[in-house]
Design a protein around this motif. Sequence first.
Motif, PDB file in Angstrom:
ATOM      1  N   VAL A 350      40.712 -98.048  30.056  1.00 28.75           N
ATOM      2  CA  VAL A 350      41.925 -97.553  29.647  1.00 28.75           C
ATOM      3  C   VAL A 350      42.831 -96.867  30.412  1.00 28.75           C
ATOM      4  O   VAL A 350      44.053 -97.041  30.297  1.00 28.75           O
ATOM      5  N   PHE A 351      42.203 -96.217  31.514  1.00 30.23           N
ATOM      6  CA  PHE A 351      43.068 -95.740  32.348  1.00 30.23           C
ATOM      7  C   PHE A 351      42.852 -96.253  33.697  1.00 30.23           C
ATOM      8  O   PHE A 351      41.951 -96.567  34.293  1.00 30.23           O
ATOM      9  N   LEU A 372      43.450 -89.773  20.335  1.00 27.40           N
ATOM     10  CA  LEU A 372      42.345 -89.134  21.393  1.00 27.40           C
ATOM     11  C   LEU A 372      42.929 -89.623  22.807  1.00 27.40           C
ATOM     12  O   LEU A 372      42.768 -88.773  23.699  1.00 27.40           O
ATOM     13  N   THR A 373      43.247 -90.738  22.967  1.00 33.91           N
ATOM     14  CA  THR A 373      43.526 -91.453  24.089  1.00 33.91           C
ATOM     15  C   THR A 373      44.621 -90.461  25.027  1.00 33.91           C
ATOM     16  O   THR A 373      44.707 -89.901  25.830  1.00 33.91           O
ATOM     17  N   ASP A 382      41.329 -86.277  36.338  1.00 31.64           N
ATOM     18  CA  ASP A 382      40.239 -87.238  37.022  1.00 31.64           C
ATOM     19  C   ASP A 382      40.235 -88.390  36.394  1.00 31.64           C
ATOM     20  O   ASP A 382      39.612 -88.502  34.968  1.00 31.64           O
ATOM     21  N   GLU A 383      40.425 -89.554  36.704  1.00 25.08           N
ATOM     22  CA  GLU A 383      40.599 -91.043  36.193  1.00 25.08           C
ATOM     23  C   GLU A 383      39.200 -91.337  35.600  1.00 25.08           C
ATOM     24  O   GLU A 383      39.241 -91.814  34.781  1.00 25.08           O
ATOM     25  N   ALA A 384      38.417 -91.150  36.576  1.00 25.82           N
ATOM     26  CA  ALA A 384      36.955 -91.524  36.099  1.00 25.82           C
ATOM     27  C   ALA A 384      36.444 -90.806  34.978  1.00 25.82           C
ATOM     28  O   ALA A 384      35.914 -91.314  34.235  1.00 25.82           O
ATOM     29  N   ASN A 387      38.095 -92.064  31.764  1.00 19.23           N
ATOM     30  CA  ASN A 387      37.418 -93.466  31.292  1.00 19.23           C
ATOM     31  C   ASN A 387      36.210 -93.164  30.693  1.00 19.23           C
ATOM     32  O   ASN A 387      35.827 -93.894  29.789  1.00 19.23           O
ATOM     33  N   ARG A 388      35.554 -92.234  31.157  1.00 16.32           N
ATOM     34  CA  ARG A 388      34.111 -91.803  30.648  1.00 16.32           C
ATOM     35  C   ARG A 388      34.300 -91.376  29.151  1.00 16.32           C
ATOM     36  O   ARG A 388      33.389 -91.927  28.233  1.00 16.32           O
ATOM     37  N   LEU A 389      35.324 -90.458  28.967  1.00 20.28           N
ATOM     38  CA  LEU A 389      35.657 -90.106  27.627  1.00 20.28           C
ATOM     39  C   LEU A 389      36.405 -90.980  26.667  1.00 20.28           C
ATOM     40  O   LEU A 389      36.120 -90.852  25.544  1.00 20.28           O
ATOM     41  N   CYS A 390      36.799 -91.953  27.383  1.00 18.61           N
ATOM     42  CA  CYS A 390      37.580 -93.073  26.599  1.00 18.61           C
ATOM     43  C   CYS A 390      36.795 -94.533  26.778  1.00 18.61           C
ATOM     44  O   CYS A 390      37.696 -95.537  27.223  1.00 18.61           O
ATOM     45  N   THR A 391      35.509 -94.524  26.696  1.00 23.34           N
ATOM     46  CA  THR A 391      35.157 -96.082  26.790  1.00 23.34           C
ATOM     47  C   THR A 391      35.468 -96.836  25.433  1.00 23.34           C
ATOM     48  O   THR A 391      35.198 -96.500  24.484  1.00 23.34           O
ATOM     49  N   PRO A 392      35.911 -98.079  26.027  1.00 22.74           N
ATOM     50  CA  PRO A 392      36.176 -98.951  24.749  1.00 22.74           C
ATOM     51  C   PRO A 392      35.281 -99.464  23.827  1.00 22.74           C
ATOM     52  O   PRO A 392      34.083 -99.695  24.199  1.00 22.74           O
TER      53      PRO A 392
END
Length: 476
Positions: A350-351, A372-373, A382-384, A387-392
């Motif tokens: 996502v990021f 939410l995104t 922090d990008e990582a 992305n953990r919070l926004c796992t597709p």
Amino acid sequence: MRHAETDYLIIGAGATGLAFADTLIAETGAHVTFVDRHGKPGGHWNDAYAFVTLHQPSAFYGVASMELGSGLKDPVGLNRGMAELASGPEVSGYFERVMNHRLLASGQVSYHPLSNYLGETEGGGVFESLLSGERTQLTVRRKVVDATYFSPTVPSTHTPAFSIGEGVRVVAPNALPGLWQLAQGAPMPRRFVVLGAGKTAMDACIWLMESGTPADAITWVVPRDSWVVNRLSTQNGPEFFHEAIGSQADQMQAFAEARSIDDLYLRLEACGALLRIDRERVPTMFHLATLSEAEVEVLRRIRDVVRLGRVTAIDAGGMQLQQGRVAVEPGALYIDCTASAVRFKPPAPVFHGNRIVVQLLRAPLVTFSAALTAYVEAHYDDEAHKNRLCTPVPFPHTTAEYVRTMAVNMSNQFLWSQDAALRQWIRHCRLDAFGRLVGSVDKADAEKQAVLARLKAQAQAAAANLPRLLGAVGAG
């Protein structure tokens, strides 16, 4: 070439882009620029057939800051007694109000309709007006947001994948309300052939019968049978607590106790969460289409169901399908419902640097996922971690793939629950289907508290059993 600047460039002013922008400007002072090919906001809703409605209640669709609908229940029809479902025209009007009264009125948003995004350049992107041809070089200070990654295709804009012979009448479902006009130039059809097995085809069949078409005048081409969600389980009003939250607990128990994929679906059917149209067939498709039990009963009236795969050609004498030929009486009207409402693309981060690719984070809530995104973009660096919070969440294509969909759904939900600020935002976000319903339960209400405790316990048991079910998916 014109030049302009913005913080965020959003490609696409459909439901996803609008929900993202609504939350972003609520949480930050950022400036946002929309580029969209349609002449009005709302994306594919501008091209939808007139009798389309939302699958699920209006109460949790749209953007977070503006209610959709009146909050009333439908007093008549096949959705009677349940929360209203906004029609296509209602959704289109709603998104126009969102753009004009919420986004543009904020002073933080610029909007370029009827414009084609040509691609990114260093530090920004270029778009072109479809009317004047004038190009604009846009400097993007923060990020480019792709809100089109999972844009659906709709019947009125897609190209059929089958050949059409001379004299054969094939229309998109958009044409059905105007059938009266055929009487002025051609004989009215007495045979209707609905092509496709998804929600659009279901809607077309139901509309025809509710409008007076005899069920025996309809031929329904069903390449694959589908499970559907029972709409009763999606109601989020307090009077539906047991039907909604109790159903969630039942579904978690089904995932916890299922021994195989087939066993899982039978359990989901037994608890009333899922329905199937033909009780004699085991469906192989599940795209999260949602129907009321009354709608399913209407569809069961159709007896002429063709199950020979997809149509490859239509001529004056009938249809050629993947597994055989079917004769059809001359003058039949074919209704093309074969456009895929979902583009099955592999999930992407996502990021990624200066790009955000908005995707599904909780199936099937598209606009909640977009909002939410935007919240995560506004409050985390922090990008990582973002992305953990926004796992597709992968959208299910087959029945087996739904297990993976639920696994990622539950993993995301657990991560969100561990973040106090994010948890609070979700609890108060109207786009979250059941957050406010759960939050409103009185701690002294022993009966409802017992349901919540059961839901929690069964969710933990489901999470423990999911790896075994995922193994069955992989083995298949």
